[in-house]
Design a protein around this motif. Structure first.
Motif: not given
Lengths: 313, 639
Positions: A124, A196-199, A237, A279-280, B388-389, B480, B482-483, B486, B489-490
């Motif tokens: 992180p 979920m929620g991380f990409d 993804s 995750k990161y 994406a999220g 960091h 969630p959702f 990301v 960041n996008r």
């Protein structure tokens, strides 16, 4: 130029061998392995060697001198997470130490060793781009910490032996039709669990490009560590989707618990800490390889993933 | 040194101010508590300790906005009036001659370089200052007004002039056109788009005869009244500063809204907007991306325009054109804030085709997928954002190495424009203060959701499209999460860390930092606009190490838009809490850029001089706080 190669049957070795064979500068290729590879080419000379055996460095030194080697590709790494962690440790850490000792004793001129950008770890608190100077991390995963230890040995070795040109290539996850590493095996399972929620942002490098980078290291004047990455970064993804697999987003705690249970039960060898890579983001900067090594990826990201997809079907 | 001394003083005032009784509350905040409670009479130095001309200047800036918007409004929606028609009525030769002369001299005097650093130019600065002091009072002289305006205009004009000198010089009529005043370049460049003179003649409000002012610049003086009005500060700099002026979205938002209200003024509906968009006409000029083209235009009236302030708007009329300020200013001023929805602007091209968009992609590896129609584009963009999220396969095939997905960002851009133009009706001031090179933009966090980053980012893209694309830094807590992390960041957010900041600056980009960090987002509504600690001053160290300027920015409106009603502990999600907030409310947003913070007193090895870093950090914070106070005071209504 007389070149030695350990671990020739690894992914990288199989990609590199044809290039060495075709390279007019290479007079002879000495292949060190525990068993004779099937498809040895004209320039190849096979020498049986088990790097995990005690006292191996003396045997290696004698072989190096007898074959009058000047360059060694040390590619013998498990490059995977296996249940037999003790064996992996022996091969990767102890085997590398044998090789380093023999390299020094035989007075080779050049040593080329592959590594992984995964060694930076997915953390992180990491910068958005890993430069070669950044500290390696990845604590908690045996598969990673072994390789970090190897790199530390190499760094000390390089400092102590300025006469030997030591080149370390840190590869992004290698993909390709014939690539076989933990990552490609994961993609080939068809369903890839994600958090979920991380990409996170991932990079890949095609196996042809990886072999090209190794080959470039044979003649470069540069030394030190280089990140070898593909031309693009993409969300994990997308990597999964383009490889023909499907991502399966699971809530983090659920996935974590599942992985921990499977690991404890011995069903899979994936430690929970590996989930950080889902995750990161971990993106390495390939600028130095481009500028000093002259490496620029030839295979576009999309084609690299395409090759994965075609290999599946 | 004087500036330094001010700092503690102003700091001492802060606590006292917060305790002011509700009686002093500005009429603008129905919720009237907390930081919004500010005393009316003393204007805190908005520019902070180190700027030379605090309040009046800022006010002027505001006014300038109004004026511009007014002018734009005039030019805006109406059909295709003809410059030539204007010509007929236009005074013609003397005026045109004068204008030409001034334009030329202006161009000479102010090289294009000046565009990038407006504050530097003496002509602008000096007059402004001058007017500023008396300006607060009722009667600025025509003189005072005109020179400063003139200078900018000329400057601004210069690129345009180069592009199509013949056309605009050639037509003296243009001079006559009121719209002209606002965006000289625009018409010069595009003769086709003309301002409807008749319309404007018809309007009763146009008290000033066009000829009159052409002939006599002094006419400009009579609008002085508005100069005086605190609500309508004039900011000549605002436009002159840069090509951004041309791009000034605020102005153009204002336009349509003004039109409906003021019905009487037909020229509001003039095609000027179009011409505006086409400013760069002959050759793709640097400002090719005009907001007009980009967005669906209209947004309700500028906040400067208060119902009370119906008075004629200040006219920062670009002097060289001799066009009368009065003309320009009047109608827009009338715009009442109550009008919430801007009329869609028929003439505005779909934003899909906006040049800005393209510019946005310039840095990105992927060419944008332009939505074919707004609706489907928006829907699919939203879907893309959700995917994406969540981490389902996003459509992105490539990201830049910071993690920005150019495809997603550009497909979401219409949504951003919609929020920016119609929903939040963002009004930007002082964008011309942004230096051309890399800089550190320091802003307050506004609201429970970090929407301020994207809005500020969009403001930069629209106001200063010529700058490299900025990135904003997000603290780990959000980055960091969630959702949200990301998605951010996008869209271009980068994890806040010194190394990333240095690297972004190396790339020549402006970086946007919110030093309050997560604390800025977790303020209860009752403490809105009370700045939290500005971190540890990391941005000061970065700026001084790189030798790049710090640009303080105040964002107002977000706190009421996304009030933090409650916090739900959400450790299991990896964040401290989840904010409970209504869907963002349609408050009006204001973004004010201050001139770059003066770092010239930095000692050697400044970044290791912790005392200096801390002091500078506090000064920047004070400056932002003062700007917020000022904006709150000037705000007529939250919505």
């Amino acid at each position: 130029m007389r070149v030695g190669v350990t671990g020739v049957s690894s992914d990288l070795g199989r990609g590199l061998l044809p290039r060495l064979e075709a390279d007019p500068l290479v007079e002879k290729i000495v292949v060190f392995d525990v068993a004779r590879p099937k498809d040895l080419t004209r320039k190849c000379v096979f020498v049986r060697a088990d790097l995990t055996r005690p006292g191996m460095e003396e045997e290696l030194t004698r072989s190096f001198q007898a074959q009058q080697l000047d360059t060694l590709f040390h590619l013998a790494f498990v490059n995977s997470r296996v249940h037999r962690a003790a064996f992996a440790h022996e091969l990767e850490v102890i085997g590398s130490m044998h090789v380093l000792a023999a390299t020094q004793a035989a007075g080779l001129k050049r040593l080329i060793i592959p590594s992984l950008t995964a060694l930076y770890g997915a953390r992180p608190n990491a910068p958005a781009l890993f430069h070669e100077r950044h500290a390696l991390g990845g604590a908690g995963v045996r598969f990673i910490t072994d390789r970090v230890e190897v790199e530390q040995h190499i760094a000390r070795f390089a400092d102590a032996n300025p006469a030997i040109q030591v080149i370390v290539l840190r590869f992004a996850p290698v993909v390709g039709a014939s690539a076989n590493n933990p990552f490609t095996r994961l993609l080939r399972t068809g369903f890839v669990p994600t958090i979920m929620g991380f990409d996170p942002v991932w990079q890949v490098v095609h196996e042809d490009d990886a072999a090209t980078a190794l080959h470039l290291a044979l003649t470069t004047r540069a030394r030190g560590v280089f990140n070898v990455v593909g031309e693009a970064a993409a969300p994990f993804s997308t990597v999964v989707r383009l490889s023909g697999a499907r991502s399966l987003p699971l809530p983090g705690p659920v996935l974590r618990a599942t992985v921990r249970a499977l690991d404890a039960a011995g069903v899979s060898a994936t430690p929970v800490a590996m989930l950080d890579f889902l995750k990161y983001s971990w993106v390495a900067d390939g600028e130095r390889a481009r500028a000093e090594l002259g490496f620029s990826p030839r295979v576009p990201f999309f084609e690299a993933m395409q090759s994965m997809r075609e290999a599946r079907s | 040194m004087a500036a330094r001394k001010k700092t503690p003083a102003s700091k001492k005032q802060q606590p006292a101010k917060k305790k002011q009784p509700a009686a002093k509350v500005l009429g603008n905040d129905p919720f009237a508590r907390g930081a919004a409670t500010r005393e009316l009479k003393t204007a805190p130095p908005p520019a902070g300790p180190r700027t030379r001309t605090p309040t009046p200047e800022l006010q002027e800036r505001l006014t300038g906005k109004t004026v511009i918007s007014a002018a734009l409004a005039q030019r805006a929606p109406s059909g295709k009036a003809i410059i030539t028609a204007a010509l007929a009525e236009a005074p013609s030769s003397p005026a045109s001659g004068a204008r030409r002369g001034s334009a030329k001299s202006g161009a000479v005097a102010a090289p294009e370089r000046a565009l990038t650093t407006p504050q530097a130019s003496p002509e602008v600065g000096a007059p402004t200052g001058k007017r500023a002091s008396p300006g607060a009072t009722g009667t600025p002289t025509a003189r005072g007004a005109s020179p400063e305006v003139a200078a900018p205009t000329a400057k601004r004009a210069s690129p345009g002039v180069t592009a199509a000198p013949t056309t605009h010089h050639a037509s003296p009529e243009v001079v006559a056109a009121p719209a002209l005043v606002v965006a000289p370049t625009a018409h010069h460049a595009s003769p086709d788009f003309t301002v409807d003179p008749t319309a404007h003649r018809a309007s009763p409000q146009l008290s000033v005869d066009p000829e009159a002012h052409h002939a006599s610049p002094d006419v400009a003086a009579d609008p002085a009244a508005h100069h005086a009005s605190p609500h309508l500060p004039v900011d000549p700099e605002a436009h002159h500063g840069s090509p951004a002026l041309v791009v000034d979205p605020v102005a153009h938002h204002a336009a349509p809204s003004g039109a409906p209200i003021d019905g009487p003024v037909p020229h509001f509906s003039s095609p000027s907007v179009v011409s505006f968009a086409s400013t760069p006409t002959p050759a793709p000029a640097p400002f090719s991306s005009s907001p007009t083209a980009t967005g669906p235009a209209p947004s309700p009236a500028p906040f400067a325009s208060s119902p009370t302030a119906t008075g004629p708007a200040p006219t920062p009329s670009p002097a060289p054109f001799a066009s009368s300020p009065t003309l320009v200013s009047e109608p827009p001023v009338r715009t009442s804030p109550t009008i919430s929805a801007g009329a869609p602007q028929p003439s505005a091209p779909p934003f899909a085709s906006s040049p800005t968009l393209v510019a946005d992609e310039a840095l990105a590896p992927v060419t944008p997928r332009l939505p074919s129609s707004a609706d489907t584009g928006l829907l699919s963009a939203l879907l893309g954002a959700v995917r994406a999220g969540v981490g389902l396969a996003s459509r992105a095939t490539q990201l830049d190495h910071w993690g920005k997905d150019a495809t997603l960002a550009s497909s979401l851009r219409p949504l951003g424009e919609l929020l920016y133009d119609r929903y939040f009706r963002v009004q930007v001031e002082g964008a011309q203060h942004l230096p051309a090179g890399p800089c550190v933009i320091v802003a307050n966090h506004a609201g429970a959701l970090p929407l301020d980053g994207p809005m500020l980012h969009l403001a930069l893209r629209r106001e200063r499209p010529e700058l490299p694309e900025a990135r904003w830094l997000l603290e780990d807590q959000i980055f960091h999460a969630p959702f949200a992390g990301v998605l951010a960041n996008r869209l271009g957010a980068v994890r806040a860390n010194p190394e990333n900041a240095h690297r972004l600056l190396d790339e020549g980009r402006p970086i946007i930092v919110f030093p309050e960090g997560f604390h800025g987002l977790s303020k209860p509504f009752s403490e809105r606009y009370q700045l939290r600690r500005f971190g540890r001053g990391g941005y000061v160290k970065i700026a001084v190490r790189r030798g790049v300027p710090i640009v303080p920015v105040a964002i107002v409106g977000g706190e009421e838009s996304m009030p933090l009603l409650a916090k739900v502990p959400a450790k299991f999600l990896g964040v401290e809490h989840l904010p409970i907030t209504p869907l963002p409310l349609p408050t009006r947003w204001f973004i004010r850029f201050s001139p770059p913070f003066d770092l010239s007193d930095a000692p050697p090895q400044a970044e290791t001089n912790l005392a200096w870093v801390e002091r500078t950090n506090l000064s920047v914070r004070d400056q932002i706080e003062a700007m917020i106070t000022d904006l709150l005071k000037q705000r007529q209504s939250v919505f």
